[in-house]
Design a protein around this motif. Structure first.
Motif, mmCIF file in Angstrom:
data_model
loop_
_atom_site.group_PDB
_atom_site.id
_atom_site.type_symbol
_atom_site.label_atom_id
_atom_site.label_comp_id
_atom_site.label_asym_id
_atom_site.label_seq_id
_atom_site.Cartn_x
_atom_site.Cartn_y
_atom_site.Cartn_z
ATOM 1 N N GLY A 41 0.835 -1.199 0.000
ATOM 2 C CA GLY A 41 0.000 0.000 0.000
ATOM 3 C C GLY A 41 0.873 1.254 0.000
ATOM 4 N N TRP A 42 0.456 2.266 -0.746
ATOM 5 C CA TRP A 42 1.267 3.480 -0.833
ATOM 6 C C TRP A 42 0.363 4.695 -1.010
ATOM 7 N N SER A 43 0.929 5.861 -0.753
ATOM 8 C CA SER A 43 0.208 7.121 -0.903
ATOM 9 C C SER A 43 0.990 8.032 -1.847
ATOM 10 N N PRO A 44 0.309 8.763 -2.731
ATOM 11 C CA PRO A 44 0.999 9.697 -3.631
ATOM 12 C C PRO A 44 1.689 10.797 -2.831
ATOM 13 N N PRO A 45 2.750 11.385 -3.366
ATOM 14 C CA PRO A 45 3.419 12.497 -2.682
ATOM 15 C C PRO A 45 2.428 13.623 -2.389
ATOM 16 N N LEU A 58 6.440 1.380 -8.913
ATOM 17 C CA LEU A 58 6.272 0.517 -7.747
ATOM 18 C C LEU A 58 5.886 -0.896 -8.160
ATOM 19 N N ALA A 59 5.009 -1.009 -9.146
ATOM 20 C CA ALA A 59 4.603 -2.328 -9.628
ATOM 21 C C ALA A 59 5.800 -3.090 -10.197
ATOM 22 N N ALA A 60 6.648 -2.377 -10.946
ATOM 23 C CA ALA A 60 7.838 -3.018 -11.514
ATOM 24 C C ALA A 60 8.804 -3.450 -10.415
ATOM 25 N N THR A 61 8.946 -2.611 -9.390
ATOM 26 C CA THR A 61 9.825 -2.957 -8.266
ATOM 27 C C THR A 61 9.314 -4.199 -7.536
ATOM 28 N N LEU A 62 8.006 -4.283 -7.347
ATOM 29 C CA LEU A 62 7.427 -5.440 -6.670
ATOM 30 C C LEU A 62 7.618 -6.703 -7.499
ATOM 31 N N ARG A 63 7.405 -6.606 -8.796
ATOM 32 C CA ARG A 63 7.595 -7.789 -9.652
ATOM 33 C C ARG A 63 9.058 -8.236 -9.622
ATOM 34 N N GLU A 64 9.968 -7.282 -9.620
ATOM 35 C CA GLU A 64 11.398 -7.626 -9.555
ATOM 36 C C GLU A 64 11.721 -8.304 -8.232
ATOM 37 N N LEU A 65 11.114 -7.813 -7.148
ATOM 38 C CA LEU A 65 11.329 -8.418 -5.839
ATOM 39 C C LEU A 65 10.829 -9.859 -5.807
ATOM 40 N N LEU A 66 9.706 -10.109 -6.462
ATOM 41 C CA LEU A 66 9.076 -11.430 -6.411
ATOM 42 C C LEU A 66 9.686 -12.423 -7.397
ATOM 43 N N PRO A 106 12.680 -13.838 -8.143
ATOM 44 C CA PRO A 106 13.439 -15.026 -7.716
ATOM 45 C C PRO A 106 12.600 -16.017 -6.914
ATOM 46 N N TRP A 107 11.587 -15.529 -6.206
ATOM 47 C CA TRP A 107 10.739 -16.435 -5.425
ATOM 48 C C TRP A 107 9.791 -17.210 -6.327
ATOM 49 N N GLU A 108 9.356 -16.586 -7.407
ATOM 50 C CA GLU A 108 8.525 -17.296 -8.376
ATOM 51 C C GLU A 108 9.339 -18.380 -9.084
ATOM 52 N N GLU A 109 10.619 -18.117 -9.295
ATOM 53 C CA GLU A 109 11.483 -19.146 -9.874
ATOM 54 C C GLU A 109 11.685 -20.305 -8.896
ATOM 55 N N LYS A 110 11.827 -19.982 -7.608
ATOM 56 C CA LYS A 110 12.030 -21.020 -6.605
ATOM 57 C C LYS A 110 10.778 -21.857 -6.388
ATOM 58 N N TYR A 111 9.611 -21.220 -6.521
ATOM 59 C CA TYR A 111 8.336 -21.919 -6.338
ATOM 60 C C TYR A 111 7.530 -21.805 -7.638
ATOM 61 N N PRO A 112 7.894 -22.585 -8.653
ATOM 62 C CA PRO A 112 7.276 -22.417 -9.984
ATOM 63 C C PRO A 112 5.784 -22.742 -10.014
ATOM 64 N N ARG A 113 5.294 -23.526 -9.071
ATOM 65 C CA ARG A 113 3.864 -23.871 -9.061
ATOM 66 C C ARG A 113 3.017 -22.812 -8.358
ATOM 67 N N LEU A 114 3.677 -21.849 -7.742
ATOM 68 C CA LEU A 114 2.975 -20.878 -6.920
ATOM 69 C C LEU A 114 2.335 -19.780 -7.775
ATOM 70 N N ALA A 115 1.035 -19.579 -7.582
ATOM 71 C CA ALA A 115 0.333 -18.488 -8.256
ATOM 72 C C ALA A 115 0.451 -17.234 -7.403
ATOM 73 N N VAL A 116 1.103 -16.197 -7.940
ATOM 74 C CA VAL A 116 1.369 -14.977 -7.185
ATOM 75 C C VAL A 116 0.540 -13.831 -7.762
ATOM 76 N N ASP A 117 -0.204 -13.177 -6.888
ATOM 77 C CA ASP A 117 -1.007 -12.002 -7.249
ATOM 78 C C ASP A 117 -0.358 -10.796 -6.578
ATOM 79 N N ALA A 118 0.365 -9.988 -7.366
ATOM 80 C CA ALA A 118 1.099 -8.835 -6.834
ATOM 81 C C ALA A 118 0.251 -7.584 -6.975
ATOM 82 N N ARG A 119 0.075 -6.851 -5.857
ATOM 83 C CA ARG A 119 -0.786 -5.674 -5.864
ATOM 84 C C ARG A 119 -0.059 -4.474 -5.252
ATOM 85 N N THR A 120 0.050 -3.395 -6.006
ATOM 86 C CA THR A 120 0.478 -2.105 -5.458
ATOM 87 C C THR A 120 -0.743 -1.203 -5.510
#
Length: 291
Positions: free
Chosen positions: A187-191, A212-220, A222-236
């Motif tokens: 969760g975030w707030s505009p300046p 922010l969305a791109a940063t979150l996807r980049e963060l996730l 390596p974890w998606e690679e480690k857990y290839p069966r995992l369905a990830v819903d990333a929300r900013t």
């Protein structure tokens, strides 16, 4: 990993609900389950004296009866019991140091959604770096809250400006064990300047959101690679982080939030977002310490 889950018992229905949740978690992980009763000797005065026999017997009976019930319902589990001395928060933190997880009960507020985390839970969480799971019961009954769902997603609240590795490791493992989706919320707030002069550049807010969305996807990634069966819903999402996490957590199997490891001389050691989620989530809440 110790392959052990520890649950604190105090005779309340909330603690019974926590024991039930911990037993199912232990089965998922293939872990042993340890039932612990912490006895605060300070309440008996300043003198060194034996624990009064009736209370000691009550504690033994509580542990034994809970163990028997869990073994009937979860026949493949290995369940041990232990009585420990000292203030509950420090005693529980001590036994949690050797466990994969500490599970505690929290009494619900009747028809009002929320936790009464209580002094023991609130005091124990800052004392241990072991993940602590708070399991809410309904009106103190010996069952989890009716709104909690074992079949829902795991919901993780993250701060993109913090080290999230320990939270992601815990949440990904939990979602993978349950074969359920992982919902990751930032969760975030505009300046503030955009509130005063939104017409300066109407694309600024969109640009921030995309970044922010791109940063979150980049963060996730390596974890998606480690857990290839995992369905990830990333929300900013725009809004107060605690409210966004709680909105996403409706029907969740588990909500995961973080607590920074710090020991200030004064003041709280549980951040306001985690504090709000602990007290208002309907589902079990895991508090994971991180750097």
């Amino acid at each position: 990993m110790s392959n052990r889950i520890t649950v604190g018992l105090d005779g309340s229905g909330a603690a019974g609900a926590a024991a039930d949740w911990a037993a199912r978690e232990a089965e998922l992980r293939g872990d042993d389950l340890e039932l612990v009763r912490a006895e605060d000797w300070a309440q008996y005065g300043p003198f060194t004296a034996p624990l009064p026999e009736p209370r000691h017997q009550w504690a033994e009976d509580l542990l034994a009866l809970t163990r028997e019930r869990l073994l009937r319902e979860h026949g493949t589990l290995t369940v041990s019991t232990r009585e420990i001395q000292g203030a509950a928060e420090t005693a529980l933190a001590s036994v949690a140091a050797g466990a994969d997880m500490l599970v505690l009960g929290s009494r619900g507020l009747g028809s009002v959604s929320g936790f009464l985390v209580g002094s023991t839970g609130s005091a124990t969480i800052p004392e241990t770096e072991t993940p602590v799971v708070l399991v809410r019961s309904t009106d103190g009954a010996d069952r989890p809250a009716a709104h909690a769902s074992d079949s829902g997603p795991v919901v993780l609240g993250v701060d993109l400006h913090s080290d999230c590795d320990r939270l992601l490791a815990f949440a990904c493992e939990e979602a993978d064990l349950r074969a359920c989706p992982l919902v990751v919320v930032h969760g975030w707030s505009p300046p503030p300047i955009l509130s005063y002069a939104p017409a300066l550049d109407p694309g600024v807010q969109t640009e921030i959101a995309d970044g922010l969305a791109a940063t979150l996807r980049e963060l996730l990634s390596p974890w998606e690679e480690k857990y290839p069966r995992l369905a990830v819903d990333a929300r900013t999402v725009i809004g107060q982080p605690a409210i966004q996490i709680l909105d996403a957590a409706a029907g969740a199997a588990l909500v995961v939030v973080g607590r920074r490891i710090r020991r200030p001389a004064l003041g709280t050691r549980i951040g306001p977002i985690t504090h709000a989620v602990m007290h208002h989530a309907l589902s079990p809440v895991a508090v994971v310490a991180h750097g």
